[in-house]
Design an enzyme around this catalytic site. Structure first.
Site, PDB file in Angstrom:
ATOM      1  N   TYR A   1       0.835  -1.199   0.000  1.00  0.00           N
ATOM      2  CA  TYR A   1       0.000   0.000   0.000  1.00  0.00           C
ATOM      3  C   TYR A   1       0.873   1.253   0.000  1.00  0.00           C
ATOM      4  O   TYR A   1       0.626   2.203  -0.759  1.00  0.00           O
ATOM      5  CB  TYR A   1      -0.930   0.012   1.215  1.00  0.00           C
ATOM      6  CG  TYR A   1      -1.578   1.360   1.434  1.00  0.00           C
ATOM      7  CD1 TYR A   1      -2.538   1.834   0.552  1.00  0.00           C
ATOM      8  CD2 TYR A   1      -1.203   2.169   2.500  1.00  0.00           C
ATOM      9  CE1 TYR A   1      -3.114   3.086   0.720  1.00  0.00           C
ATOM     10  CE2 TYR A   1      -1.775   3.416   2.679  1.00  0.00           C
ATOM     11  CZ  TYR A   1      -2.724   3.877   1.787  1.00  0.00           C
ATOM     12  OH  TYR A   1      -3.272   5.113   1.958  1.00  0.00           O
TER      13      TYR A   1
ATOM     14  N   LYS B   1       1.035   4.210  -2.981  1.00  0.00           N
ATOM     15  CA  LYS B   1       0.783   5.639  -2.762  1.00  0.00           C
ATOM     16  C   LYS B   1       2.000   6.480  -3.163  1.00  0.00           C
ATOM     17  O   LYS B   1       1.846   7.593  -3.680  1.00  0.00           O
ATOM     18  CB  LYS B   1       0.402   5.892  -1.310  1.00  0.00           C
ATOM     19  CG  LYS B   1      -0.973   5.365  -0.930  1.00  0.00           C
ATOM     20  CD  LYS B   1      -2.101   5.913  -1.810  1.00  0.00           C
ATOM     21  CE  LYS B   1      -2.365   7.395  -1.586  1.00  0.00           C
ATOM     22  NZ  LYS B   1      -3.533   7.884  -2.384  1.00  0.00           N
TER      23      LYS B   1
END
Length: 374
Positions: A175, A179
Site C-alpha cells: 500500500y 501511494k
C-alpha cells in the site's frame, strides 16, 4: 513552468467552472463535495476557497447528497451530478472529466493486509496514471491529488517531519509503495500537456461519520479483541479533522488557479494536519467513554509488541491466513509518526478551520448517537 492550458479543453477565464471529485462518495470525498457546494450550514466557506458553477462526482459507490448540503448548494445556484464508475476505466473518466476546470483525485484503495491485493496496484497506481492521461487528453488545467502521510512511512520514527523527508527505499507494505508511485505520477505530470498539479498528504483523518478507524476500534474494544494497549503510551500519532483536509485541498486548487502562485505550488506536496498528535489510544479514549466501552488497562511494551508482530507474520507465511496485526501497525502505533504543517502554512495559507478541541467535541457528539457495539 508552462502555464495552465487555455487553448485546448477548458477556457479557464470564461467557461463555467466545473469541479470533478473522483472518489466523492467516500468519507473525505463526500465532505469535499459538500464544501464545493457551499457547505451544509455548519461553517461559512472561506473567501480563499475557489468557486465552481458545477460539481460532478465519480465513484464506484452511489453518491447520496444530504438535505442540508443540497439546500446550501441550490441556494448558491451550483449544479450537481454524479455517476457510478471506476478510475480504472478511461471511458468512465472521460465521461466524468469532460469540461472540467479542476479535478480532485481522491479515489484510492487502502489495504494494509499481508495478502497480496492486485486492486491496490490497479487503483492507486494505474488508476492515477489514467486520471493524469485523461486530464491531459481533455485539456483539464488543474488536478489536486490526495496522497498520504504514509508515503514517507518506514521503520524510522518521524517527529515533526516535513516534505524534505525522502521516500523509503524499501517500503514496508505494498500500500505504501502504491501511494508513493501514485504521488510520483501526479507530481511528474505537473506542467506536462497543460496540466498543473498539487498533492496533499493528509495525516490520519477523523470526524463525524468516519466509517473506518473509530468505529472499527470501538467494536474491537467492545468485543474484547484487543486485550492490551500497544507500547508505553509515549508514541505520538498525527490526526486531523476531515474539514481541515478539505480546506487544504481547496486552498491548493485556489493557488493552482492563481497565476501569481501557480509555479510555487505546482508539482508540490503538502502535509495537512492540525498540530494534534496524541498517543493513538489516548485519542480513542473519549470515543470509548462516550459509548461506555472500557479500554484495556494493560500495556504491552514495545519489544513485546514487535515480537508479537513478527509472530503474526510467521503465522501468515505458514498458513496464508490474514492476520490482524503486523510490523506496519507496530511502527505506526508504537513509534512517533507526526508532521509539521509549516510548508502548507507558508505556500497555501493553510490554517486549520476546525480546532482540535472543536473537532474532538464534534466527533464525540457523533459517537454518542451511534448504536453501542454488541
Amino acid at each position: 513552468m508552462p502555464e495552465a492550458n487555455t487553448e485546448r479543453g477548458v477556457d479557464v477565464s470564461n467557461a463555467p467552472r466545473k469541479a470533478v471529485v473522483l472518489g466523492g462518495a467516500g468519507f473525505l470525498g463526500k465532505r469535499l463535495v459538500t464544501m464545493l457546494g457551499g457547505g451544509d450550514g455548519s461553517l461559512e466557506p472561506p473567501l480563499e476557497w475557489p468557486r465552481f458553477d458545477q460539481v460532478h462526482v465519480l465513484d464506484r459507490a452511489t453518491f447520496t447528497e444530504e438535505a442540508d448540503a443540497r439546500t446550501e448548494r441550490e441556494k448558491r445556484g451550483i449544479s450537481f451530478s454524479s455517476t457510478v464508475g471506476d478510475i480504472r476505466s478511461k471511458e468512465d473518466l472521460r465521461a466524468a472529466v469532460l469540461g472540467a476546470h479542476t479535478v480532485f483525485h481522491l479515489a484510492s484503495l487502502v489495504d494494509v493486509g499481508l495478502k497480496k491485493n492486485q486492486a491496490i496496484e490497479d487503483i492507486n497506481v494505474a488508476g492515477t496514471q489514467n486520471v493524469v492521461e485523461v486530464c491531459q487528453e481533455l485539456g483539464v488545467p488543474f488536478l489536486v491529488y490526495t496522497s498520504s502521510e504514509d508515503v514517507v512511512f518506514s521503520e524510522t520514527p518521524v517527529s515533526g517531519g516535513d516534505e524534505s523527508l525522502p521516500y523509503p527505499e524499501k517500503p514496508l507494505h505494498d500500500y505504501v509503495r502504491t501511494k508513493i508511485e501514485g504521488e510520483r505520477i501526479a507530481r511528474g505530470a505537473d506542467g506536462v500537456r497543460g496540466l498543473r498539479t498539487c498533492s496533499i498528504r493528509p495525516v490520519h483523518i477523523y470526524g463525524p461519520n468516519d466509517p473506518h478507524a473509530i468505529i472499527e476500534s470501538l467494536e474491537a474494544f467492545a468485543e474484547r479483541r484487543v486485550p492490551f494497549l500497544l507500547g508505553n503510551g509515549s508514541a505520538r500519532f498525527d490526526v486531523v479533522h476531515v474539514d481541515n483536509v478539505v480546506h487544504a485541498h481547496l486552498l491548493a486548487a485556489a493557488k493552482l488557479q492563481d497565476p501569481t502562485t501557480r509555479d510555487r505550488v505546482g508539482g508540490g506536496v503538502y502535509f495537512a494536519g492540525e498540530d494534534h498528535a496524541p498517543n493513538y489510544f489516548d485519542f480513542l479514549r473519549p470515543f470509548a467513554e462516550a459509548q461506555g466501552i472500557a479500554m484495556p488497562r494493560i500495556r504491552l511494551p514495545g519489544p513485546a509488541v514487535l515480537m508479537l508482530a513478527r509472530a503474526m507474520e510467521m503465522v501468515h507465511r505458514v498458513t496464508g491466513v490474514e492476520v490482524p496485526f503486523h510490523r506496519f501497525h507496530y511502527h505506526i502505533l508504537v513509534k512517533d509518526f507526526f508532521f509539521s504543517n509549516a510548508a502548507a502554512e507558508r505556500d497555501l495559507g493553510y490554517r486549520p478551520i476546525v480546532t482540535k478541541e472543536e473537532g474532538m467535541a464534534q466527533t464525540v457528539a457523533w459517537v454518542r448517537t451511534l448504536s453501542a457495539p454488541a
